[in-house]
Design a protein around this motif. Structure first.
Motif, PDB file in Angstrom:
ATOM      1  N   GLU A 270      -9.218   4.973   3.670  1.00  0.00           N
ATOM      2  CA  GLU A 270      -8.031   4.206   4.030  1.00  0.00           C
ATOM      3  C   GLU A 270      -7.962   3.973   5.537  1.00  0.00           C
ATOM      4  OE1 GLU A 270      -5.943   2.830   1.831  1.00  0.00           O
ATOM      5  OE2 GLU A 270      -7.197   3.646   0.243  1.00  0.00           O
TER       6      GLU A 270
ATOM      7  N   GLN B 128     -11.719   0.958  -3.480  1.00  0.00           N
ATOM      8  CA  GLN B 128     -10.786   0.510  -2.441  1.00  0.00           C
ATOM      9  C   GLN B 128     -10.692  -1.022  -2.541  1.00  0.00           C
ATOM     10  OE1 GLN B 128      -9.067  -0.728  -0.303  1.00  0.00           O
ATOM     11  NE2 GLN B 128      -8.217   0.743   1.089  1.00  0.00           N
TER      12      GLN B 128
ATOM     13  N   SER C   4       0.688   4.003  -2.997  1.00  0.00           N
ATOM     14  CA  SER C   4       0.355   5.392  -2.644  1.00  0.00           C
ATOM     15  C   SER C   4       1.459   6.355  -3.061  1.00  0.00           C
ATOM     16  CB  SER C   4       0.100   5.505  -1.135  1.00  0.00           C
ATOM     17  OG  SER C   4      -1.036   4.771  -0.751  1.00  0.00           O
TER      18      SER C   4
ATOM     19  N   ARG D   5       0.832  -1.213   0.000  1.00  0.00           N
ATOM     20  CA  ARG D   5       0.000   0.000   0.000  1.00  0.00           C
ATOM     21  C   ARG D   5       0.857   1.249   0.000  1.00  0.00           C
ATOM     22  NH1 ARG D   5      -3.719  -0.261   4.831  1.00  0.00           N
ATOM     23  NH2 ARG D   5      -4.726   1.559   3.905  1.00  0.00           N
TER      24      ARG D   5
END
Length: 595
Positions: free
Chosen positions: A283, A318, A230, A226
């Motif tokens: 998130e 997501q 990101s 992640r």
């Protein structure tokens, strides 16, 4: 006091969904109360009376206990239509809609819930989420300040507030909230905290500060998927496209067996969306779900499901949340719902490949074997540089006794390995088993040795190879050493203990065989093969009544069909040359005489 229809129901029938953070009691905790019976089903030509309020409750209770929240919510919705002003019923319906992932319809009931439970955590949180989706960040902040003692946001609430302040362009206040939770340098939480700070800097237009934080985050967490995604997305938005692609490529190369990065690196990959309070808070909700799902007692999975669904309500793409939702539904044995969740992961997602692999595995669980094989063959052909689809196919075929086909699939996986390392021992072990079952022992033995070369202390390989040698009457001393070492590594594994006992049986050392096989039945008493073996050993040491008792037990433990007549023959006639395994010495003598 005025009592509503809900309050008049028996306490044993009340549908009591847990408050946030509470585990739900099962029947044993409720004084041994049995689960309610399922509602009657109409037989052909039969008409049933309309289901009452109590009937709807019972049906919803059954659905909830089965983790079939959609069915439970449907039943409770119909109960609410019968008594639409009952506050307890409204609250129960609200909770079930949350569990079912019907966040929008749950939000419709949230004001009514808050009228009697003003501090309810989920009702306030749902109202806050609705406000965030509309861009009304002040209203969302007000809702969050009303959350009572059951608040599940914990310390992460500061990050939520930071995002809300950023949404109102009060970046000084946003950074103030972030400063309250700033992890120390080197802490595990530093990288995700830096990512949040960088995204808020992006929103504020401070590109240099954002870029510096992104670079710092990836420098301290190069192994985090992640974090990698990101940071790469942030750098692309900041005009550092080549560097972002290199980060993704490096990660994809390092973890080639975990996640495909093609969708994010391709020439037609869309520009990542800019950060928003909705995506940022999604998130955080996902992280809360992860904390709840990791509860070692497995008592908070239902709450984890809610937070994952809240994350997707704010950020439908997501995909990590969809993957986790699918995993929870699989745990709940709600396979169609798991497949539906995986279907929400699209082709440009780095999780798309993983979702397709998982869908094929779920097909196999649902006895859709041909469909699973077809999906996997498509994946094998689609990515000729990857081993995971071929390996998944091979393992599936082997589990269905399609050993020749399994060998071919393992061959494909091994041909794509490059230089094998320790983690690849399982591939050679799997192919070795399939080869042994196709009577190709020389190649099977070579694969077993290769597996041990890659991982010398693997107890299952030691067990399989050691027993196979003894069973064939070769390398007896070395084989027994392997079995003994396997039991040292896995002393409580009934299957391995059984192998040692059966090896002593084949060596004619029946007293030792009894000792080990008794231990194996203590460890794995429901295994027909182990029970059958113990009966054989008892017979040879003169304990014939006990032998027949064990064979009777084995007969009722779902033995393989080809073993049924053999066990029945033992019960009727005892052991004899037609149903007994000879010692390896007797087998060798017979072979010589036959030659």
């Amino acid at each position: 006091m005025n009592r509503t229809p809900l309050a008049l129901l028996s306490a044993a029938l009340l549908f009591a969904l847990p408050l946030a953070g509470q585990a739900q009691q099962g029947p044993a905790q409720q004084g041994g109360t049995k689960p309610p019976a399922r509602p009657p089903v109409a037989q052909p030509g039969q008409r049933l009376a309309p289901i009452s309020l109590q009937g709807r409750y019972l049906a919803a209770r059954v659905g909830e206990q089965d983790h079939d929240y959609d069915a439970a919510a449907d039943q409770m919705d119909q109960a609410l239509a019968l008594t639409p002003l009952d506050p307890e019923l409204i609250y129960a319906v609200f909770r079930l809609r949350m569990y079912a992932g019907r966040i929008d319809s749950a939000a419709e009931l949230a004001p009514a819930v808050l009228s009697t439970r003003p501090g309810d955590g989920f009702a306030n949180l749902v109202m806050a989420i609705e406000a965030i989706k509309k861009g009304n960040y002040k209203a969302a902040e007000q809702q969050l300040t009303r959350i009572g003692s059951e608040n599940q946001l914990g310390a992460l609430r500061e990050y939520v507030m930071a995002w809300l302040k950023a949404g109102d362009k009060d970046y000084a206040a946003a950074r103030s909230y972030l400063a309250r939770l700033k992890p120390a340098s080197g802490e595990r939480a530093e990288a995700p905290a830096l990512v949040i700070a960088a995204q808020i800097d992006e929103m504020a237009g401070d590109k240099d500060a954002a870029e510096a934080k992104y670079r710092r985050a990836i420098s301290i967490d190069r192994n985090g998927l992640r974090t990698t995604i990101s940071v790469a997305e942030g750098l692309r938005r900041l005009g550092k496209d080549a560097e972002a692609r290199e980060i993704l490529k490096t990660y994809g190369t390092r973890y080639s067996d975990s996640v495909v990065m093609d969708g994010l690196m391709g020439p037609n990959a869309p520009m990542p969306k800019p950060p928003t309070p909705a995506s940022g808070i999604a998130e955080i909700l996902f992280d809360i779900g992860g904390i709840l799902a990791s509860d070692p007692r497995n008592q908070r999975q239902d709450l984890a499901l809610i937070f994952y669904q809240l994350a997707t309500a704010l950020k439908p793409e997501q995909d990590f949340a969809w993957l986790m939702i699918a995993g929870l539904y699989e745990q709940f044995h709600q396979i169609p719902k798991a497949v539906a969740a995986l279907g929400r992961i699209g082709p440009t997602s780095p999780l798309y490949w993983q979702a397709r692999l998982r869908t094929a595995a779920l097909d196999a669980q649902e006895d859709k074997f041909d469909q699973a094989v077809a999906r996997l063959r498509t994946l094998v052909a689609e990515k000729p540089d990857r081993i995971d689809a071929a390996l998944t196919l091979a393992d599936l075929l082997r589990s269905k006794d399609r050993f020749a086909d399994a060998v071919a699939a393992y061959d494909t996986a091994i041909s794509r390995l490059g230089k094998p390392d320790e983690r690849h021992w399982q591939i050679y072990f799997g192919r070795g088993i399939a080869l042994e079952r196709t009577k190709n022992w020389p190649k099977a033995e070579a694969d077993m040795k290769k597996a041990l070369e890659l991982s010398p202390e693997q107890p299952y390989v030691l067990n399989y190879l050691g027993y196979s040698w003894i069973d064939q009457g070769i390398h007896l001393q070395e084989g027994m050493k392997m079995l003994e070492r396997a039991t040292e590594l896995r002393p409580d594994d009934g299957a391995i203990t059984d192998s040692v006992g059966w090896a002593y049986y084949r060596l004619g050392q029946y007293e030792k065989a009894v000792e080990w096989l008794e231990r194996a039945t203590e460890q794995k008493g429901d295994d027909s093969t182990i029970t059958d073996h113990l009966g054989d050993a008892y017979w040879h040491v003169g304990r014939r009544r006990e032998a027949r008792f064990q064979w009777e037990r084995a007969l009722h433990q779902n033995p393989d069909k080809d073993r049924l007549p053999i066990i029945q023959d033992k019960i009727a006639n005892g052991l004899n040359p037609s149903n007994d395994k000879p010692t390896v010495y007797e087998k060798a003598a017979d072979t010589k005489q036959g030659g």
